[in-house]
Design a protein around this motif. Structure first.
Motif, PDB file in Angstrom:
ATOM      1  N   SER A  60       0.834  -1.196   0.000  1.00 17.74           N
ATOM      2  CA  SER A  60       0.000   0.000   0.000  1.00 17.74           C
ATOM      3  C   SER A  60       0.873   1.251   0.000  1.00 17.74           C
ATOM      4  O   SER A  60       2.065   1.195   0.334  1.00 17.74           O
ATOM      5  N   TYR A  61       0.257   2.385  -0.390  1.00 19.16           N
ATOM      6  CA  TYR A  61       0.988   3.649  -0.370  1.00 19.16           C
ATOM      7  C   TYR A  61      -0.007   4.805  -0.342  1.00 19.16           C
ATOM      8  O   TYR A  61      -1.024   4.767  -1.028  1.00 19.16           O
ATOM      9  N   ALA A  94      -1.605   7.372  -9.647  1.00 17.83           N
ATOM     10  CA  ALA A  94      -2.342   6.321  -8.940  1.00 17.83           C
ATOM     11  C   ALA A  94      -2.609   5.128  -9.857  1.00 17.83           C
ATOM     12  O   ALA A  94      -2.546   3.969  -9.425  1.00 17.83           O
ATOM     13  N   PHE A  97       0.407   3.006  -9.903  1.00 19.58           N
ATOM     14  CA  PHE A  97       0.521   2.244  -8.655  1.00 19.58           C
ATOM     15  C   PHE A  97      -0.413   1.033  -8.672  1.00 19.58           C
ATOM     16  O   PHE A  97      -0.042  -0.049  -8.210  1.00 19.58           O
ATOM     17  N   THR A 104      -3.619   1.885  -3.374  1.00 19.07           N
ATOM     18  CA  THR A 104      -3.189   3.274  -3.392  1.00 19.07           C
ATOM     19  C   THR A 104      -4.236   4.154  -2.726  1.00 19.07           C
ATOM     20  O   THR A 104      -5.406   4.141  -3.112  1.00 19.07           O
ATOM     21  N   THR A 106      -5.312   7.957  -1.887  1.00 20.45           N
ATOM     22  CA  THR A 106      -5.052   9.348  -2.232  1.00 20.45           C
ATOM     23  C   THR A 106      -5.897  10.250  -1.341  1.00 20.45           C
ATOM     24  O   THR A 106      -7.091  10.022  -1.183  1.00 20.45           O
TER      25      THR A 106
END
Length: 201
Positions: A60-61, A94, A97, A104, A106
Motif C-alpha cells: 500500500s501507499y 495512482a 501504482f 493506493t 489518495t
C-alpha cells in the motif's frame, strides 16, 4: 508536447504483467480516493487505513495532497485549471501504482466531480473507490490548527475550498465517512470491511 510529437509515442508493454504482480502480492490493487473539505480528516484516515493494511503485510501507499504539491505538482496553483491538472496528474500516478499491484490511498480535496470521475475512468471498474470524508464546514474550521480558514475568510488566501471556491459533494461515493460522528477506529473498520467484501483484501 505537440500533437504531432505525441503521435510517435507508443505504449511499450512490460514483461511482468499486472496479473503477475497481483499474484505475487496475494491481493488485488485499487485506488481509495479520499475526498472532502480541508480539515475533514482525509489524510488522517488514509494513513490510519494504510497502517492497518501494512500490519497485514499488504502492499500500500498514501499519496497525500500537500506532499505531492512539494514535488510532482510543485508550481501548480489553486485556480480551476491548476486544480484540474493537479488531479489529472495524481490520477495518472495512482493508475501506475494500481498496475504495480499496490493499494493506493489518495488524500486530496479534489473539489470537482468531473475531475474525480476522470480519475475513476483511468482504471478498471471496481478499482476506484471514492471515499467521501464528510464533515460540516463549521467542524472543519474548528479543527483548523493552521488557521487557514480564518485566513481565507480574511481574504488572505484566495480560492480556498469551502469559503471562496466551491466543493462539489460526490453524488454516489462508494463510502461516506462522517468524520464528525465516527471515531477513527470505526472509520478505518468501515473501509477495511468494504475492501474485504469486494475481495480486494
Amino acid at each position: 508536447m505537440s500533437r504531432d510529437s505525441a503521435a510517435h509515442i507508443v505504449w511499450h508493454p512490460t514483461t511482468v504483467t499486472k496479473k503477475d504482480r497481483l499474484e505475487r502480492a496475494g491481493h488485488k490493487s485499487c485506488i481509495l480516493w479520499f475526498t472532502g473539505l480541508s480539515g475533514a480528516g482525509k489524510s488522517t484516515l488514509a494513513n490510519a487505513v494504510e497502517y492497518e493494511l501494512h500490519q497485514r503485510g499488504l502492499a500500500s501507499y498514501v499519496l497525500d495532497g500537500d506532499n505531492i504539491r512539494h514535488g510532482l505538482n510543485r508550481g501548480l496553483g489553486f485556480g480551476p485549471d491548476d486544480r484540474k491538472e493537479n488531479i489529472r496528474r495524481i490520477g495518472e500516478v495512482a493508475k501506475l501504482f494500481v498496475d504495480a499491484g499496490v493499494i493506493t490511498l489518495t488524500a486530496f480535496i479534489s473539489p470537482y466531480r468531473e475531475d474525480r470521475e476522470l480519475a475513476r475512468g483511468l482504471v478498471a471498474a471496481g478499482e476506484f473507490i471514492e471515499v467521501y470524508v464528510k464533515c460540516p464546514l463549521s467542524e472543519c474550521e474548528r479543527r483548523d490548527v493552521k488557521g487557514l480558514y480564518q485566513k481565507a475568510r480574511n481574504g488572505e488566501i484566495p480560492q480556498f475550498t469551502g469559503i471562496s471556491s466551491p466543493y462539489e459533494e460526490p453524488d454516489a461515493a462508494e463510502l461516506v465517512i462522517e468524520s464528525d460522528a465516527q471515531t477513527i477506529r470505526e472509520s478505518v473498520q468501515t473501509v477495511l470491511v468494504y475492501l474485504e467484501q469486494k475481495g480486494i483484501i
